[in-house]
Write an enzyme that holds these catalytic residues in place. Structure first.
Site, short mmCIF file in Angstrom:
data_model
loop_
_atom_site.label_atom_id
_atom_site.label_comp_id
_atom_site.label_asym_id
_atom_site.label_seq_id
_atom_site.Cartn_x
_atom_site.Cartn_y
_atom_site.Cartn_z
CB SER A 210 -0.87 -0.01 1.26
OG SER A 210 -1.56 1.20 1.38
CG LEU B 81 -2.63 0.25 -8.36
CD1 LEU B 81 -1.26 0.68 -8.88
CD2 LEU B 81 -2.81 0.71 -6.91
CE LYS C 240 -14.19 -2.28 -14.12
NZ LYS C 240 -14.57 -1.52 -13.21
N1 LIG Z 1 -13.43 -6.69 -11.60
C1 LIG Z 1 -14.32 -6.18 -10.75
O1 LIG Z 1 -15.33 -6.78 -10.40
C2 LIG Z 1 -14.10 -4.83 -10.18
C3 LIG Z 1 -14.96 -4.34 -9.22
C4 LIG Z 1 -14.68 -3.10 -8.67
C5 LIG Z 1 -13.59 -2.38 -9.11
N2 LIG Z 1 -12.80 -2.88 -10.07
C6 LIG Z 1 -11.62 -2.15 -10.53
O2 LIG Z 1 -10.64 -2.27 -9.50
C7 LIG Z 1 -9.89 -1.07 -9.39
C8 LIG Z 1 -10.05 -0.54 -7.98
O3 LIG Z 1 -11.41 -0.23 -7.72
P1 LIG Z 1 -11.95 -0.09 -6.21
O4 LIG Z 1 -13.37 0.27 -6.27
O5 LIG Z 1 -11.58 -1.28 -5.44
O6 LIG Z 1 -11.13 1.20 -5.75
P2 LIG Z 1 -10.50 1.67 -4.38
O7 LIG Z 1 -11.09 0.93 -3.23
O8 LIG Z 1 -10.56 3.16 -4.37
O9 LIG Z 1 -8.98 1.17 -4.49
C9 LIG Z 1 -8.03 1.74 -5.31
C10 LIG Z 1 -6.69 1.58 -4.63
O10 LIG Z 1 -5.71 2.19 -5.43
C11 LIG Z 1 -4.66 2.68 -4.62
N3 LIG Z 1 -4.32 4.04 -5.06
C12 LIG Z 1 -3.07 4.44 -5.44
N4 LIG Z 1 -3.05 5.73 -5.76
C13 LIG Z 1 -4.30 6.19 -5.58
C14 LIG Z 1 -4.88 7.46 -5.72
N5 LIG Z 1 -4.18 8.54 -6.13
N6 LIG Z 1 -6.19 7.59 -5.43
C15 LIG Z 1 -6.93 6.51 -5.04
N7 LIG Z 1 -6.41 5.28 -4.89
C16 LIG Z 1 -5.11 5.12 -5.14
C17 LIG Z 1 -5.15 2.69 -3.17
O11 LIG Z 1 -4.42 1.70 -2.48
P3 LIG Z 1 -3.40 2.05 -1.30
O12 LIG Z 1 -3.95 3.25 -0.58
O13 LIG Z 1 -3.40 0.83 -0.48
O14 LIG Z 1 -2.07 2.32 -1.92
C18 LIG Z 1 -6.62 2.29 -3.28
O15 LIG Z 1 -7.01 1.47 -2.24
C19 LIG Z 1 -10.43 -0.14 -10.47
O16 LIG Z 1 -9.63 -0.26 -11.61
C20 LIG Z 1 -11.82 -0.68 -10.75
O17 LIG Z 1 -12.25 -0.40 -12.05
C21 LIG Z 1 -13.03 -4.08 -10.60
#
Ligand SMILES: NC(=O)c1ccc[n+]([C@@H]2O[C@H](COP(=O)([O-])OP(=O)(O)OC[C@H]3O[C@@H](n4cnc5c(N)ncnc54)[C@H](OP(=O)(O)O)[C@@H]3O)[C@@H](O)[C@H]2O)c1
Length: 339
Positions: A49, A86, A109
């Site tokens: 992280s 990410l 994705k």
């Molecule tokens: N396949 C699926 O079913 C599915 C479902 C939902 C989302 N997704 C995809 O998964 C990815 C993450 O989605 P999520 O909803 O899980 O998002 P999220 O909870 O916001 O997680 C994104 C992670 O990215 C890291 N990060 C690094 N730089 C960042 C920044 N500047 N701003 C925000 N986050 C940053 C953070 O991890 P750290 O703070 O730990 O470094 C954060 O926890 C996206 O690409 C989304 O399209 C896929």
């Protein structure tokens, strides 16, 4: 290191693929890390992280070493592959580095901000002979096999058109999906599923007919939209709608000259969800309750198989055609500002 991975241990079972997680994302803790832990061929080695505290929260729960900073994860010699959940805007930078460090990549994705960026990442994966795969897990759910079988048997006759919706109500305003630089906006997010499903059923040659996109003026990201996609070869078309400012929808419908198939909760069924597929025919509506399935585990198995069988390019054409169509949607859409 990759080659060592592929050799068999002295017993008959192949060595586990050692995986690290890059970012404590919501999707990671809800679905993908539990699926990693439940996949025999994978060993969760570390979770990284931007902050050590967050990494520790995740490793306390799931195991593995807590790592501060993504680069420190990539520098480790005891990791063969990384899972990258990410925001899309950060993918190219980190994926290129991961590939440089010799790691296979399983990425959430959407893979890329645009098709040029997708091509750069795929070229690098090919050059390094490493697997780069995108997490469109829904394709591995058995409910769609049932649907394809109905099509193959001609149950709804000749396929005429596809309609698919994926949208949800507004998110927390701090969500990265409202941040342009991070690849926010509905096109690379909710629309990506509808585009993916359209290509899956109608073919990779789809083009954008018209597209209407609603943008947030201040944030400069697409909030919702709809589009018609068509194949210049077969003439078949899809109508897609998507967004972050809508009544929840997650479904597709295949309409033939004799009947219609409706698949509800088509893209995001949790592993314990029992899906229902409805088929409308002149003689009446039939409803099929299908078994629950864990598409997260199944796509991870495909990732493992690609690594073991050295099928580096197996999914590249699909990834590129997805990125090409998303880029066309962004470029051809008629933009309307809503705020
Ligand atoms: N396949 C699926 O079913 C599915 C479902 C939902 C989302 N997704 C995809 O998964 C990815 C993450 O989605 P999520 O909803 O899980 O998002 P999220 O909870 O916001 O997680 C994104 C992670 O990215 C890291 N990060 C690094 N730089 C960042 C920044 N500047 N701003 C925000 N986050 C940053 C953070 O991890 P750290 O703070 O730990 O470094 C954060 O926890 C996206 O690409 C989304 O399209 C896929």
């Amino acid at each position: 290191m990759t080659k060592k991975l592929l050799t068999m241990s002295s017993s008959t079972s192949p060595k586990k693929i050692r995986i690290g997680v890059m970012g404590c994302a919501s999707v990671a803790h809800r679905y993908m890390i539990p699926a990693i832990l439940d996949t025999q061929d994978l060993e969760l080695v570390a979770i990284a992280s931007r902050t050590l505290l967050k990494a520790k929260e995740y490793t306390d729960r799931f195991g593995g070493d807590a790592v501060e900073g993504y680069e420190n994860l990539l520098n480790r010699q005891d990791i063969d592959a990384v899972y990258v959940p990410l925001p899309t805007g950060l993918h190219e930078q980190w994926i290129l580095l991961a590939l440089q460090r010799g790691k296979h990549v399983f990425v959430e994705k959407s893979l890329a901000m645009n098709v040029t960026s997708a091509q750069r990442m795929l070229d690098s994966a090919m050059e390094k002979r490493l697997v780069l795969m995108e997490d469109f897990m829904y394709r591995y759910h058995s409910q769609h096999r049932f649907v394809f079988e109905q099509l193959r048997q001609g149950v709804i006759g000749e396929l005429r058109t596809l309609r698919t919706y994926f949208a949800f109500p507004p998110l927390d305003p701090h969500n990265f999906r409202y941040n342009k630089e991070l690849g926010g906006g509905a096109i690379l997010d909710a629309a990506a599923y509808t585009v993916n499903a359209s290509r899956w059923f109608l073919g990779n040659d789809l083009e954008v007919g018209f597209a209407s996109l609603f943008y947030d003026r201040k944030k400069e990201v697409c909030i919702s939209g709809s589009a018609q996609l068509y194949s210049p070869v077969t003439g078949l078309s899809a109508f897609i709608s998507f967004g972050f400012d809508n009544y929840y929808q997650c479904n597709y419908e295949l309409w033939g000259n004799r009947g219609i198939i409706h698949c509800d909760r088509s893209f995001t069924p949790p592993p314990d969800f029992t899906p229902t597929v409805r088929i409308g025919l002149p003689e009446g509506m039939q409803e099929y309750t299908l078994p629950a399935d864990n598409h997260f585990k199944k796509i991870l198995k495909e990732f493992v198989d690609c690594i073991r069988q050295r099928q580096y390019a197996k999914h590249h054409e699909d990834l590129l055609s997805q990125s090409r169509l998303l880029t066309a949607l962004q470029e051809k859409g008629r933009i309307q500002y809503i705020q």
